[in-house]
Design a protein around this motif. Sequence first.
Motif, mmCIF file in Angstrom:
data_model
loop_
_atom_site.group_PDB
_atom_site.id
_atom_site.type_symbol
_atom_site.label_atom_id
_atom_site.label_comp_id
_atom_site.label_asym_id
_atom_site.label_seq_id
_atom_site.Cartn_x
_atom_site.Cartn_y
_atom_site.Cartn_z
ATOM 1 N N ASN A 431 28.822 -15.733 -4.258
ATOM 2 C CA ASN A 431 28.813 -17.203 -3.859
ATOM 3 C C ASN A 431 27.454 -17.925 -4.320
ATOM 4 O O ASN A 431 26.867 -19.027 -4.014
ATOM 5 C CB ASN A 431 28.596 -17.370 -2.363
ATOM 6 C CG ASN A 431 30.107 -16.811 -1.756
ATOM 7 O OD1 ASN A 431 30.857 -17.548 -1.959
ATOM 8 N ND2 ASN A 431 29.976 -16.071 -0.887
ATOM 9 N N ARG A 434 24.595 -19.034 -1.868
ATOM 10 C CA ARG A 434 24.945 -20.371 -0.909
ATOM 11 C C ARG A 434 25.240 -19.651 0.400
ATOM 12 O O ARG A 434 26.101 -18.798 0.583
ATOM 13 C CB ARG A 434 26.342 -21.021 -1.451
ATOM 14 C CG ARG A 434 26.245 -21.632 -2.875
ATOM 15 C CD ARG A 434 27.479 -22.252 -3.006
ATOM 16 N NE ARG A 434 27.490 -23.259 -4.180
ATOM 17 C CZ ARG A 434 27.873 -22.658 -5.466
ATOM 18 N NH1 ARG A 434 28.303 -21.481 -5.488
ATOM 19 N NH2 ARG A 434 27.922 -23.285 -6.606
ATOM 20 N N ASN A 436 25.695 -20.883 3.506
ATOM 21 C CA ASN A 436 27.083 -21.423 4.415
ATOM 22 C C ASN A 436 28.281 -20.697 3.938
ATOM 23 O O ASN A 436 29.088 -20.140 4.636
ATOM 24 C CB ASN A 436 27.186 -22.741 4.312
ATOM 25 C CG ASN A 436 26.209 -23.758 5.112
ATOM 26 O OD1 ASN A 436 25.433 -23.123 5.844
ATOM 27 N ND2 ASN A 436 25.829 -24.802 4.713
ATOM 28 N N LYS A 437 28.551 -20.526 2.703
ATOM 29 C CA LYS A 437 29.904 -20.186 1.893
ATOM 30 C C LYS A 437 29.676 -18.743 2.355
ATOM 31 O O LYS A 437 30.723 -17.868 2.623
ATOM 32 C CB LYS A 437 29.807 -20.345 0.369
ATOM 33 C CG LYS A 437 31.113 -19.923 -0.123
ATOM 34 C CD LYS A 437 32.142 -20.540 0.289
ATOM 35 C CE LYS A 437 33.551 -20.071 -0.561
ATOM 36 N NZ LYS A 437 34.711 -20.719 0.185
ATOM 37 N N SER A 438 28.580 -18.043 2.080
ATOM 38 C CA SER A 438 28.512 -16.467 2.373
ATOM 39 C C SER A 438 28.715 -15.887 3.736
ATOM 40 O O SER A 438 29.375 -15.039 4.043
ATOM 41 C CB SER A 438 27.278 -15.970 1.810
ATOM 42 O OG SER A 438 27.077 -16.337 0.408
ATOM 43 N N SER A 439 28.145 -17.018 4.473
ATOM 44 C CA SER A 439 28.327 -16.586 6.091
ATOM 45 C C SER A 439 29.690 -16.632 6.584
ATOM 46 O O SER A 439 30.101 -15.978 7.241
ATOM 47 C CB SER A 439 27.533 -17.467 7.101
ATOM 48 O OG SER A 439 27.789 -18.772 6.948
ATOM 49 N N GLU A 440 30.520 -17.775 5.907
ATOM 50 C CA GLU A 440 31.939 -17.878 6.224
ATOM 51 C C GLU A 440 32.734 -17.065 5.946
ATOM 52 O O GLU A 440 33.572 -16.402 6.250
ATOM 53 C CB GLU A 440 31.979 -19.287 5.424
ATOM 54 C CG GLU A 440 33.809 -19.865 5.822
ATOM 55 C CD GLU A 440 33.980 -21.086 5.094
ATOM 56 O OE1 GLU A 440 35.275 -21.268 4.691
ATOM 57 O OE2 GLU A 440 33.031 -21.853 4.697
ATOM 58 N N GLU A 441 32.426 -16.436 4.614
ATOM 59 C CA GLU A 441 32.981 -15.187 4.047
ATOM 60 C C GLU A 441 32.939 -14.173 4.776
ATOM 61 O O GLU A 441 34.019 -13.285 4.771
ATOM 62 C CB GLU A 441 32.794 -15.151 2.446
ATOM 63 C CG GLU A 441 33.493 -16.058 1.509
ATOM 64 C CD GLU A 441 33.299 -15.743 0.092
ATOM 65 O OE1 GLU A 441 33.138 -14.375 0.084
ATOM 66 O OE2 GLU A 441 33.703 -16.313 -0.565
ATOM 67 N N THR A 446 25.436 -18.336 10.089
ATOM 68 C CA THR A 446 24.340 -18.378 8.975
ATOM 69 C C THR A 446 22.934 -17.786 9.744
ATOM 70 O O THR A 446 22.293 -17.163 9.059
ATOM 71 C CB THR A 446 23.839 -19.828 8.716
ATOM 72 O OG1 THR A 446 23.682 -20.667 10.005
ATOM 73 C CG2 THR A 446 25.081 -20.491 8.023
#
Length: 470
Positions: A431, A434, A436-441, A446
């Motif tokens: 990611n 990033r 936000n994107k990493s924590s979502e995946e 976060t």
Amino acid sequence: MNSVLVISAVSDAAGVIRSALHSDFNIKHANDKEEALDILKKKRYDIIFIDIVFFSKHFSDKTLKEGIRPFKALYPTIEIVVIAPQEMIREAVKAVKAGASDYLTYPVIAEEVKLVTKAIRDAALMASELEYLRNQQWKDEALEIVSTKNPRMQEVFRKIRAVAPTKTTVLLIGETGVGKGVLAKLIHQHSNRESAQFISVHCGAIPDSLVESELFGHEKGAFTGAVRKKMGKFEIALDGTIFMDEIGTVTSAVQIKLLQVLQDGLFSRVGGESVIKSGARVIAATNSDLKEMSDNGSFRKDLYYRLNVFPIEIPTLRERAEDIPWFAEHFLKKMNLMNQKGIYGIHPLVTEALKKYSWPGNIRELENLIERAYILESSSILTPDVFPDELFDPDISTGLPVNASLPLAEARRQVIEDFERQYLKEVLSRNMGRINKSSEEAGISTRQLHKLMLKYGIRKEEYKRLLPPN
């Protein structure tokens, strides 16, 4: 327990068994193992009398277990009585150790058949009575949850049943995915608060700046963005139960307020002066060592002692392997109810592999694996083809080194840390830093991601360099 299947090539064996049991039993005879399995696929029998020669030519513990496995795979509670010649008594004893219920010797004697059958029936009756008495303590909707063959898990349920009617604070301790939330609800359902609110709070998923407000509420204007008064979870719970998962992640400020609630049942909203009385019962859960955290100063000792009044340690799924087939069947039934696909069984090779797997994600991982297999499967049973290869090949490694010279707990901690470090690097790299994107995946907040990055010395800037130029 009124049906018997006799599997023997000795002509008079079935006749003796039939005459010994009279009309009390429905008795069927099969000449070999294959014929018997075909019969069993159409109808369940309570007791099988089987000649030991149908198991294997080589009577090792392993081959005897493999001989018994097809019968247990069809009906796990089926009772197996081995029939052996006098000169093979040692092998018959091995068969009992491998999973058979008892053994007889040739020539089959009617009185011995009666004694063995009566012993099996008496044992089953006693087990049923104990199970009935145990289940009388649980509500009907909880009976499925409390099903277990594992002694440690039986002790967990005994403790839950004892503490549920009290007001005592409970601390559930166990790895992620062992079912702490399910057990917290079980405690609530069997308390005198069952008709009141059950409020669940995942402390680790809430940003630090909002945890206090989430739990205790805030007054209008208490901080930027507080445009109106908000009630917190403790206020909403009233005299119900509040379940706080990942309690070890809360900040020092929140720890102080939690201590006051546990000691006096009192708290104030953020930015407020009025004192509010809480009658909520607290059930906390952690996958961290709170004792160690309190010793090193990252968690208040006084709060730890308040939370640790009634600790319950929940075993991992790998420590209760005997329950894995039940869980797998349970999740399969659940998928059928949701999808009506019509998959009603699990291949014996899959069941064996599930029992041998280490399950780092515990029950949650097993449920996800069954769901994935269910989606991919096109036959009427879940076959090995729809499961990951590493489930069947223990030699397939994660690539993480294991230091076998260390104590098990330390070696496990080291492997977990190595895995987390590697996992975070791969997610951040994919990611390009990033957050936000990493924590979502990763399925975490976060805040949790930042904490883990700090723990392992990982900087997002290293991965932002991978971003293409504008």
